[in-house]
Design an enzyme around this catalytic site. Structure first.
Site, PDB file in Angstrom:
ATOM      1  N   THR A  19       0.814  -1.217   0.000  1.00 18.96           N
ATOM      2  CA  THR A  19       0.000   0.000   0.000  1.00 18.96           C
ATOM      3  C   THR A  19       0.849   1.269   0.000  1.00 18.96           C
ATOM      4  O   THR A  19       0.308   2.372  -0.014  1.00 18.96           O
ATOM      5  CB  THR A  19      -0.929   0.029   1.229  1.00 18.96           C
ATOM      6  OG1 THR A  19      -0.146  -0.071   2.426  1.00 18.96           O
ATOM      7  CG2 THR A  19      -1.921  -1.112   1.188  1.00 18.96           C
ATOM      8  N   LYS A 129      19.904   7.195   3.051  1.00 16.51           N
ATOM      9  CA  LYS A 129      20.404   7.363   4.411  1.00 16.51           C
ATOM     10  C   LYS A 129      21.397   6.254   4.772  1.00 16.51           C
ATOM     11  O   LYS A 129      22.068   6.325   5.810  1.00 16.51           O
ATOM     12  CB  LYS A 129      19.242   7.396   5.400  1.00 16.51           C
ATOM     13  CG  LYS A 129      19.664   7.731   6.816  1.00 16.51           C
ATOM     14  CD  LYS A 129      18.495   7.620   7.781  1.00 16.51           C
ATOM     15  CE  LYS A 129      19.013   7.594   9.204  1.00 16.51           C
ATOM     16  NZ  LYS A 129      19.701   6.349   9.542  1.00 16.51           N
ATOM     17  N   TYR A 160      18.759  -0.250   8.110  1.00 15.67           N
ATOM     18  CA  TYR A 160      19.140  -0.702   6.778  1.00 15.67           C
ATOM     19  C   TYR A 160      20.243  -1.754   6.855  1.00 15.67           C
ATOM     20  O   TYR A 160      20.207  -2.769   6.145  1.00 15.67           O
ATOM     21  CB  TYR A 160      19.659   0.466   5.944  1.00 15.67           C
ATOM     22  CG  TYR A 160      18.670   1.555   5.628  1.00 15.67           C
ATOM     23  CD1 TYR A 160      17.309   1.410   5.884  1.00 15.67           C
ATOM     24  CD2 TYR A 160      19.092   2.749   5.054  1.00 15.67           C
ATOM     25  CE1 TYR A 160      16.410   2.414   5.579  1.00 15.67           C
ATOM     26  CE2 TYR A 160      18.200   3.757   4.735  1.00 15.67           C
ATOM     27  CZ  TYR A 160      16.859   3.589   5.008  1.00 15.67           C
ATOM     28  OH  TYR A 160      15.980   4.585   4.691  1.00 15.67           O
TER      29      TYR A 160
END
Length: 373
Positions: A19, A129, A160
């Protein structure tokens, strides 16, 4: 572009975060291909369900192991996984954020891997980032163009890194995987925390309704200088698919790719065209003292509700589309997040977008979806 290794066989994709900005674009593109079956996964139901016999939505809380098992363990013969989601409960650079996001991916892999011997590729989306620390940012005056070989920042907590390390642990030597690092994502969604187009759409609409000047409100440096790369959500989705289906670049030790539009931009170049698109007045003086969006736009919820009612828009609250704190940070950020496209260009992904075109097209899309007037 490289040859598609999935063209002649049936492929089964699972999109985590369907979504969101890129998740929606991935789903639209994959269901349009006759040889793909697509499962979209998100915690909250879709606001506008995808209508296709090749598609099924699964509501699932990936932080809940039993819910994840129940929702995903029945899937068989999955060939491609696309991870374009993240847990937003805690600050980006916190240990809690790292723990939550790693737990989500662990739960998903534990549910799917045992029943997916044909898995060919895992495509992970993180961001630029990856190259900097929010706790110890680089000098904002220093311009650095990050490529995929740049070392990780010194930040101890960047989720990450945790997700990349988890893929290395779970998939190395077995399944191809890639990491995609977009800049400022440009797309339409009501399910995205950092949504620049939602912010600009609501801000422009409020300025027009209240006859306010369309002030930039950031720093002169962020206005005049190239500070961040734009990333069209459609381009990022196409890059995911390219990396996941191109045999020549799918490596089991993982490949990282910056995912950016290409041509650079400044807000000074873009702002007048935005003002014209919204039908608002762009003032000569852009740097009003204490113009913080979180302050100037505070208390405008009732005004937005009146606009929604008057224009017959989809029922939304301001916070469904706009995050004023994010806009304040973006337009005052001391760190330049700029990447190179050399690697993807060299390997054959040559799609590029002009960021102004991406923004104007997205405004048209949001209007078509009745999100803004």
């Amino acid at each position: 572009m490289a040859a598609d290794k999935s063209q002649s066989k049936q492929s089964v994709a699972v999109i985590f975060g369907v979504t969101g900005l890129v998740g929606q674009e991935l789903a639209k593109r994959l269901v349009s291909k006759s040889n793909w079956t697509v499962y979209g996964v998100a915690r909250r139901p879709e606001t506008v369900p995808i209508q296709s016999c090749n598609y099924r939505f699964i509501s699932c809380d990936l932080l809940n192991p039993s819910d994840t098992q129940q929702g995903l363990s029945s899937l068989r013969d999955v060939t491609h996984l696309f991870w374009v989601t993240w847990a937003t409960q805690f600050p980006l650079d916190s240990p809690e954020c790292c723990d939550q996001n790693k737990a989500m991916m662990c739960n998903a892999l534990d549910a799917i891997l045992p029943n997916s011997p044909s898995l060919m590729h895992f495509s992970l989306q993180t961001g630029m980032k990856h190259y900097v620390s929010l706790q110890n940012p680089l000098d904002g005056q220093r311009v650095c163009y990050y490529n995929e070989d740049c070392p990780r920042a010194s930040a101890p907590y960047n989720f990450y890194y945790h997700l990349e390390d988890l893929l290395q642990e779970k998939l190395a030597g077995k399944v191809g995987w890639s990491v995609h690092r977009p800049g400022l994502l440009i797309g339409s969604s009501r399910r995205t925390l950092y949504n620049i187009m939602g912010c600009l759409g609501v801000y422009g609409s409020l300025c027009k309704h209240l006859e306010l000047p369309f002030v930039f409100g950031g720093t002169r440096e962020c206005w005049e200088e190239v500070c961040i790369d734009g990333s069209d959500a459609g381009l990022v989705a196409e890059q995911h698919i390219w990396a996941a289906t191109s045999e020549s670049i799918s490596f089991t030790n993982g490949q990282a790719f910056n995912s950016i539009n290409g041509p650079r931009f400044t807000w000074k170049e873009i702002w007048p065209a935005l003002g014209e698109k919204f039908g608002v007045r762009v003032p000569e003086e852009m740097f009003l003292q204490d113009h913080w969006y979180s302050k100037v736009m505070a208390g405008k919820k009732e005004v937005w509700r009146a606009i929604v009612e008057k224009e017959g828009l989809v029922q939304t609250e301001v916070e469904d589309l706009a995050n004023w704190d994010f806009l304040d940070i973006l337009f005052r950020c001391p760190v330049k997040l700029l990447g190179t496209r050399d690697k993807v260009d060299r390997l054959g992904f040559t799609m590029q977008c002009k960021t102004l075109d991406s923004i104007l097209n997205c405004i048209d899309c949001m209007r078509h979806e009745k999100l803004i007037p």
